[in-house]
Design a protein around this motif. Structure first.
Motif, PDB file in Angstrom:
ATOM      1  N   THR A 350      15.257 -12.601  19.894  1.00  0.00           N
ATOM      2  CA  THR A 350      16.088 -12.809  21.216  1.00  0.00           C
ATOM      3  C   THR A 350      15.268 -12.910  22.441  1.00  0.00           C
ATOM      4  OG1 THR A 350      18.308 -12.874  20.213  1.00  0.00           O
ATOM      5  CG2 THR A 350      17.717 -13.607  22.444  1.00  0.00           C
ATOM      6  N   ALA A 354      13.071 -15.280  24.702  1.00  0.00           N
ATOM      7  CA  ALA A 354      13.047 -15.308  26.183  1.00  0.00           C
ATOM      8  C   ALA A 354      11.673 -15.712  26.923  1.00  0.00           C
ATOM      9  CB  ALA A 354      14.219 -14.563  26.506  1.00  0.00           C
ATOM     10  N   LYS A 398      23.613 -13.569  28.506  1.00  0.00           N
ATOM     11  CA  LYS A 398      23.439 -15.430  27.883  1.00  0.00           C
ATOM     12  C   LYS A 398      22.464 -15.017  26.375  1.00  0.00           C
ATOM     13  CE  LYS A 398      21.464 -19.420  28.997  1.00  0.00           C
ATOM     14  NZ  LYS A 398      21.224 -20.795  31.157  1.00  0.00           N
ATOM     15  N   LEU A 399      21.534 -13.730  26.514  1.00  0.00           N
ATOM     16  CA  LEU A 399      20.686 -13.758  25.598  1.00  0.00           C
ATOM     17  C   LEU A 399      22.081 -13.197  24.298  1.00  0.00           C
ATOM     18  CD1 LEU A 399      17.626 -11.711  27.059  1.00  0.00           C
ATOM     19  CD2 LEU A 399      17.948 -13.779  26.483  1.00  0.00           C
ATOM     20  N   SER A 403      19.056 -16.271  19.623  1.00  0.00           N
ATOM     21  CA  SER A 403      18.264 -17.127  20.699  1.00  0.00           C
ATOM     22  C   SER A 403      17.920 -17.955  20.098  1.00  0.00           C
ATOM     23  CB  SER A 403      16.807 -16.460  19.834  1.00  0.00           C
ATOM     24  OG  SER A 403      16.362 -16.823  18.564  1.00  0.00           O
ATOM     25  N   VAL A 406      20.644 -19.968  22.748  1.00  0.00           N
ATOM     26  CA  VAL A 406      19.881 -19.639  24.548  1.00  0.00           C
ATOM     27  C   VAL A 406      18.377 -20.712  24.463  1.00  0.00           C
ATOM     28  CG1 VAL A 406      18.439 -17.550  25.214  1.00  0.00           C
ATOM     29  CG2 VAL A 406      19.976 -17.101  24.368  1.00  0.00           C
ATOM     30  N   SER A 409      20.230 -24.204  24.861  1.00  0.00           N
ATOM     31  CA  SER A 409      21.174 -23.905  25.990  1.00  0.00           C
ATOM     32  C   SER A 409      19.994 -25.009  26.888  1.00  0.00           C
ATOM     33  CB  SER A 409      21.725 -22.942  26.988  1.00  0.00           C
ATOM     34  OG  SER A 409      20.627 -22.582  27.147  1.00  0.00           O
TER      35      SER A 409
END
Length: 598
Positions: A350, A354, A398-399, A403, A406, A409
């Motif tokens: 994840t 990011a 959020k994380l 993944s 995230v 989104s």
């Protein structure tokens, strides 16, 4: 039919009702134990559409048929529920000593229902079962929790399985930690435990595990001889643990780098298993219950931190996949996952996703505030965001959703390297065609241990297959998936399969249970389990179309290395796999279900 009495413990946290039940021999024989048995109970009892984090989900701790005996590697237990990360059936497998302790307490399985009003833990021994207050444990990490429960219960032989802050905070990929360093890691089983306000299970007892055959000792001796004569289980794993794979996978060009954008990591020498030895961090190896392999690793860092691991997948997720070559930071992030109760694969992946989102401009700098930038290669970032994910602080909140959510989104879900929303492990499917098919059809989403095709395609066990060839791969994948279901249900470690085959597992399971399976019988049980899980997922709303891989693997050729130019040819393999399975358009046919007594 075997004569061993099998018992389950049912605990309803809402009503505080505790009761013992006998497990019928018929169900035990049809599903062996472990993964199979718990999946059957979940299938029969759960509303498939249930919210995984609601009171109505069930959390099942289950031992295998031979867990707690001295069969080689018979120390496994599993946690089964509906998974918050994926929406599929979850079955997270762990080793150590907790599973055998649960057996010694007199139970094959514990089914947890409902939700407590305040934090609790389960006290389970061979003489008493209680729901006890855990308010003072809430907010503590898994190491502190374990120490306190051992102290408060004045125990030397008891074992603890618990969640850390990640499970309390309902991180979608929170794990359950036992023996401080062993993890039922994947799919978010720790979040389900947290949603029930269940901090821990403490188990202890002196009951002997019943064994049907008087010849069990000789059978175990013969199987141990096979394990001690196999180069993987007798040499490679004891020497370097699972991190023996780093250089092997990198040299074969399928070592995912920078969120699977590449397949070769130029700095592997800095982070591989050999580096742990050369830098002096690796102090000794350690084994789980009844294990002749002892692939676990005790590591001490120059900064004074110590713990176990990292395993190959964990080291890769924080290392090559994040572009990080700082072995100390990788180890530290791994230690934090054990303390907070996080799945190392999903956490590292994840963060890697990011990093790609940040470097491509989807995540803006101002979203991070004063936190470290999410740049590939940042050792500071992997440690920092691991903490923030567990605590759901800042951008870590959020994380903590994983993944896929995230990336989705930001409108680019294709940049999440997941199957069914679960992060893929450390093998790029463009370099292993059979393993890619296994990823796509895994019943728990992205996973390498539902049918470890790396064994034949890369390691040459039980025979060497061309990793790019499509011939025979659907057959191999089906056999590996069905056999893995058997191994998981037995309570033995998957690593034993480098040396043992279906005949060997049949011998061991028969000796303990008295079920008198043939090899064909036992493989049919594996197929039954795999189909049951498949039907569960379909009824839970998982679509056949989700048997796929991220578009990166299907459309973007590998940019460099031994697999340069290759893509996954999943579209050519999937129809043959479905036909072999007896699944019409991906759905088990009525004839197949009837054949399997489902």
């Amino acid at each position: 039919m075997g004569s061993c009495l099998r018992k389950l413990l049912r605990v309803n946290l809402t009503s505080a009702l505790i009761k013992e039940e006998e497990i019928p021999d018929k169900i035990a024989k049809e599903f062996i134990g472990g993964r199979g048995l718990a999946s059957k109970y979940l299938y029969d009892e759960l509303d498939f559409q249930v919210d995984p984090l609601s009171d109505d989900n069930k959390l099942i701790f289950v031992t295998g048929a031979v867990t707690g005996t001295f069969a080689p590697t018979a120390g496994r237990y599993m946690v089964v529920c509906k998974a918050p990360l994926t929406g599929t059936i979850a079955c997270s497998n762990s080793g150590g000593f907790f599973g055998p302790a649960l057996k010694r307490a007199g139970f094959d399985m514990v089914i947890v229902e409902g939700r407590a009003k305040e934090p609790v833990y389960l006290y389970i021994t061979d003489t008493k079962v209680e729901i006890r207050d855990a308010s003072e444990l809430w907010g503590k990490d898994t190491s502190e929790t374990t120490d306190i429960l051992m102290r408060d219960n004045n125990s030397k032989n008891g074992k603890v399985a618990c969640i850390g802050q990640a499970g309390e905070n309902l991180v979608k990929f929170a794990s359950i930690i036992n023996d401080k360093h062993r993890s039922a890691g994947r799919s978010g089983v720790g979040a389900v435990m947290g949603s029930k306000k269940l901090k821990a299970l403490f188990v202890d007892g002196d009951k002997k595990v019943e064994i049907f055959s008087n010849d069990f000792k000789n059978i175990v001796k013969a199987k141990n001889t096979l394990i001690k004569g196999n180069p993987v289980t007798a040499e490679a794993l004891p020497k370097l643990g699972t991190k023996v794979l780093d250089n092997i996978i990198n040299e074969n060009g399928l070592y995912p780098t920078k969120n699977f954008q590449e397949g070769v990591f130029q700095l592997t020498d800095e982070v591989c298993g050999e580096a742990l030895v050369e830098k002096g961090y690796l102090k000794k190896n350690i084994g789980c219950f009844a294990c002749p392999i002892a692939c676990g690793r005790v590591v001490e860092l120059p900064n004074g931190l110590s713990g176990e691991g990292p395993e190959y997948e964990s080291g890769w997720a924080y290392g090559a996949n994040c572009g990080v070559s700082d072995l100390i930071a990788i180890c530290e992030a791994n230690f934090l996952c054990n303390l907070y109760g996080l799945d190392t694969i999903s956490t590292g992946c994840t963060i890697a996703c990011a990093m790609e989102l940040f470097e491509k401009g989807f995540i803006k700098k101002d979203e991070l505030g004063n936190a470290p930038l999410l740049n590939f290669g940042s050792s500071e970032a992997i440690v920092y965001y691991t903490k923030k994910i567990a605590l759901r602080e800042g951008f870590g909140d959020k994380l903590a959703e994983g993944s896929f959510r995230v990336a989705e989104s930001y409108g680019v879900s294709q940049l999440a390297m997941t199957v069914k929303k679960q992060e893929l492990p450390a093998y790029d499917p463009r370099g292993v065609q059979g393993h890619g098919l296994q990823y796509a059809t895994s019943n728990r989403g992205g996973c390498h241990v539902r049918g470890y095709m790396i064994s034949p395609e890369i390691l040459g066990s039980p025979q060497k297959l061309d990793p790019q060839s499509l011939e025979g791969k659907p057959e191999w994948v089906k056999i590996f998936q069905d056999l893995t279901a058997v191994i998981d249900s037995s309570g033995m470690c998957l690593f034993s399969s480098f040396a043992l085959g279906a005949d060997d597992y049949k011998d061991i399971i028969n000796a303990v249970t008295g079920f008198n399976y043939t090899t064909e019988d036992i493989m049919k049980v594996g197929e039954r389990i795999y189909n049951l899980e498949r039907v569960f997922n379909l009824k839970a709303g998982i679509k056949v179309e989700e048997d796929t891989l991220p578009t990166r693997f299907l459309k973007d050729p590998m940019p460099e290395g031994p697999n340069k130019g290759n893509v996954s040819k999943l579209d050519q393999l999937l129809p043959a796999y479905y036909k072999l399975r007896g699944w019409k358009d991906g759905i088990p046919s009525p004839e197949k279900l009837k054949e399997l007594s489902l």
